[in-house]
Design a protein around this motif. Structure first.
Motif, PDB file in Angstrom:
ATOM      1  N   VAL A  35       0.861  -1.182   0.000  1.00 50.66           N
ATOM      2  CA  VAL A  35       0.000   0.000   0.000  1.00 50.66           C
ATOM      3  C   VAL A  35       0.899   1.234   0.000  1.00 50.66           C
ATOM      4  CG1 VAL A  35      -1.861   1.227   1.186  1.00 50.66           C
ATOM      5  CG2 VAL A  35      -1.737  -1.283   1.300  1.00 50.66           C
ATOM      6  N   ASP A  36       0.789   2.041  -1.047  1.00 53.92           N
ATOM      7  CA  ASP A  36       1.602   3.256  -1.194  1.00 53.92           C
ATOM      8  C   ASP A  36       0.919   4.440  -0.514  1.00 53.92           C
ATOM      9  OD1 ASP A  36       3.732   2.202  -2.664  1.00 53.92           O
ATOM     10  OD2 ASP A  36       2.650   2.421  -4.548  1.00 53.92           O
ATOM     11  N   PRO A  37       1.704   5.484  -0.183  1.00 51.71           N
ATOM     12  CA  PRO A  37       1.107   6.688   0.404  1.00 51.71           C
ATOM     13  C   PRO A  37       0.038   7.329  -0.503  1.00 51.71           C
ATOM     14  CG  PRO A  37       3.475   6.740   0.682  1.00 51.71           C
ATOM     15  CD  PRO A  37       3.165   5.567  -0.204  1.00 51.71           C
ATOM     16  N   SER A  38       0.138   7.094  -1.807  1.00 55.98           N
ATOM     17  CA  SER A  38      -0.854   7.647  -2.730  1.00 55.98           C
ATOM     18  C   SER A  38      -2.178   6.878  -2.672  1.00 55.98           C
ATOM     19  CB  SER A  38      -0.316   7.605  -4.160  1.00 55.98           C
ATOM     20  OG  SER A  38      -0.146   6.259  -4.574  1.00 55.98           O
ATOM     21  N   GLY A  39      -2.153   5.710  -2.029  1.00 51.49           N
ATOM     22  CA  GLY A  39      -3.353   4.899  -1.918  1.00 51.49           C
ATOM     23  C   GLY A  39      -3.401   3.736  -2.888  1.00 51.49           C
ATOM     24  N   SER A  40      -2.441   3.675  -3.818  1.00 49.91           N
ATOM     25  CA  SER A  40      -2.424   2.552  -4.759  1.00 49.91           C
ATOM     26  C   SER A  40      -1.999   1.276  -4.034  1.00 49.91           C
ATOM     27  CB  SER A  40      -1.502   2.843  -5.946  1.00 49.91           C
ATOM     28  OG  SER A  40      -0.160   2.891  -5.519  1.00 49.91           O
ATOM     29  N   LYS A  41      -2.515   0.155  -4.527  1.00 50.74           N
ATOM     30  CA  LYS A  41      -2.248  -1.140  -3.898  1.00 50.74           C
ATOM     31  C   LYS A  41      -1.751  -2.100  -4.968  1.00 50.74           C
ATOM     32  CE  LYS A  41      -5.936  -0.139  -0.680  1.00 50.74           C
ATOM     33  NZ  LYS A  41      -7.328  -0.354  -0.312  1.00 50.74           N
ATOM     34  N   ARG A  42      -0.620  -2.765  -4.676  1.00 47.03           N
ATOM     35  CA  ARG A  42      -0.004  -3.688  -5.636  1.00 47.03           C
ATOM     36  C   ARG A  42       0.346  -4.994  -4.968  1.00 47.03           C
ATOM     37  NH1 ARG A  42       4.977  -0.508  -7.131  1.00 47.03           N
ATOM     38  NH2 ARG A  42       4.561   0.401  -5.110  1.00 47.03           N
ATOM     39  N   TRP A  43       0.094  -6.077  -5.710  1.00 46.97           N
ATOM     40  CA  TRP A  43       0.431  -7.413  -5.229  1.00 46.97           C
ATOM     41  C   TRP A  43       1.905  -7.711  -5.473  1.00 46.97           C
ATOM     42  CZ3 TRP A  43      -2.960  -9.402  -2.180  1.00 46.97           C
ATOM     43  CH2 TRP A  43      -4.317  -9.181  -2.371  1.00 46.97           C
ATOM     44  N   SER A  48       6.601  -8.742  -8.783  1.00 48.98           N
ATOM     45  CA  SER A  48       5.393  -7.940  -8.923  1.00 48.98           C
ATOM     46  C   SER A  48       4.334  -8.767  -9.643  1.00 48.98           C
ATOM     47  CB  SER A  48       5.714  -6.669  -9.709  1.00 48.98           C
ATOM     48  OG  SER A  48       4.539  -5.926  -9.876  1.00 48.98           O
ATOM     49  N   ILE A  49       3.117  -8.759  -9.122  1.00 56.17           N
ATOM     50  CA  ILE A  49       2.031  -9.529  -9.714  1.00 56.17           C
ATOM     51  C   ILE A  49       1.037  -8.622 -10.430  1.00 56.17           C
ATOM     52  CG2 ILE A  49       0.087 -11.055  -9.200  1.00 56.17           C
ATOM     53  CD1 ILE A  49       1.813 -12.226  -6.948  1.00 56.17           C
ATOM     54  N   GLY A  50       0.802  -7.446  -9.890  1.00 48.91           N
ATOM     55  CA  GLY A  50      -0.123  -6.519 -10.529  1.00 48.91           C
ATOM     56  C   GLY A  50      -0.802  -5.637  -9.501  1.00 48.91           C
ATOM     57  N   ALA A  51      -1.585  -4.702 -10.002  1.00 52.82           N
ATOM     58  CA  ALA A  51      -2.260  -3.731  -9.147  1.00 52.82           C
ATOM     59  C   ALA A  51      -3.642  -4.229  -8.734  1.00 52.82           C
ATOM     60  CB  ALA A  51      -2.380  -2.391  -9.866  1.00 52.82           C
ATOM     61  N   TYR A  52      -4.001  -3.928  -7.505  1.00 53.40           N
ATOM     62  CA  TYR A  52      -5.347  -4.204  -7.017  1.00 53.40           C
ATOM     63  C   TYR A  52      -6.195  -2.979  -7.322  1.00 53.40           C
ATOM     64  CZ  TYR A  52      -9.194  -5.181  -3.834  1.00 53.40           C
ATOM     65  OH  TYR A  52     -10.439  -5.415  -3.319  1.00 53.40           O
ATOM     66  N   PRO A  53      -7.389  -3.067  -7.819  1.00 58.50           N
ATOM     67  CA  PRO A  53      -8.272  -4.206  -7.980  1.00 58.50           C
ATOM     68  C   PRO A  53      -8.215  -4.854  -9.368  1.00 58.50           C
ATOM     69  CG  PRO A  53      -9.558  -2.228  -8.249  1.00 58.50           C
ATOM     70  CD  PRO A  53      -8.140  -1.798  -7.964  1.00 58.50           C
ATOM     71  N   ALA A  54      -7.355  -4.377 -10.270  1.00 57.04           N
ATOM     72  CA  ALA A  54      -7.248  -4.995 -11.599  1.00 57.04           C
ATOM     73  C   ALA A  54      -6.901  -6.475 -11.474  1.00 57.04           C
ATOM     74  CB  ALA A  54      -6.210  -4.268 -12.443  1.00 57.04           C
ATOM     75  N   VAL A  55      -6.040  -6.797 -10.512  1.00 57.00           N
ATOM     76  CA  VAL A  55      -5.714  -8.189 -10.204  1.00 57.00           C
ATOM     77  C   VAL A  55      -6.381  -8.493  -8.865  1.00 57.00           C
ATOM     78  CG1 VAL A  55      -3.874  -9.833  -9.709  1.00 57.00           C
ATOM     79  CG2 VAL A  55      -3.521  -8.057 -11.426  1.00 57.00           C
ATOM     80  N   SER A  56      -7.366  -9.355  -8.903  1.00 58.79           N
ATOM     81  CA  SER A  56      -8.136  -9.673  -7.694  1.00 58.79           C
ATOM     82  C   SER A  56      -7.305 -10.516  -6.728  1.00 58.79           C
ATOM     83  CB  SER A  56      -9.409 -10.426  -8.070  1.00 58.79           C
ATOM     84  OG  SER A  56      -9.085 -11.706  -8.574  1.00 58.79           O
TER      85      SER A  56
END
Length: 127
Positions: free
Chosen positions: A29-37, A55-63
């Motif tokens: 979880v980044d300070p900008s609010g983005s979430k990455r697996w 790196s797997i991908g960004a949430y919610p694009a990657v569930s």
């Protein structure tokens, strides 16, 4: 273990932080609010143990379900002695090479159609 509700309720903090799901899967979880697996695994290379992040991908694009599936695929590769990061780079490169090959073929067909005559490949390469 993470759930979709827990993930949606994760708030950004001043510094990036990770939440563990288990089995090496983390949500960054980044300070900008983005979430990455991300997947953390142990890999031995040249006699040294390394702990890289895949790196797997960004949430919610990657569930959550898809992220867990990706981790299982990576673990299968590791069990076969294959570095999953290198494997995915090679697969990506092969896809790009295939697109380039098709594009080159399309260019040749377009060239032939514009000349309105059938050109032998050897003639095309020498012109």
């Amino acid at each position: 273990m993470l759930t979709d509700t827990k993930i949606k309720n994760l708030k950004p903090k001043e510094n990036p932080y990770r939440e563990a799901d288990g089995g090496g899967l983390y949500l960054l979880v980044d300070p900008s609010g983005s979430k990455r697996w991300q997947f953390r695994f142990t890999w031995e290379e040249s006699g040294k143990k390394k702990r890289p992040w895949q790196s797997i991908g960004a949430y919610p694009a990657v569930s959550l379900k898809d992220a867990r599936s990706a981790v299982l695929e990576s673990k299968e590769l590791l069990a076969s002695g294959i570095n999953p990061i290198q494997h995915h780079k090679e697969v990506k490169q092969a896809k790009q090479d295939a697109v380039y090959f098709v594009s080159g073929e399309d260019l040749f067909v377009t060239y032939c159609n514009n000349r309105r005559e059938l050109v032998h490949v050897g003639q095309f390469l020498t012109n």
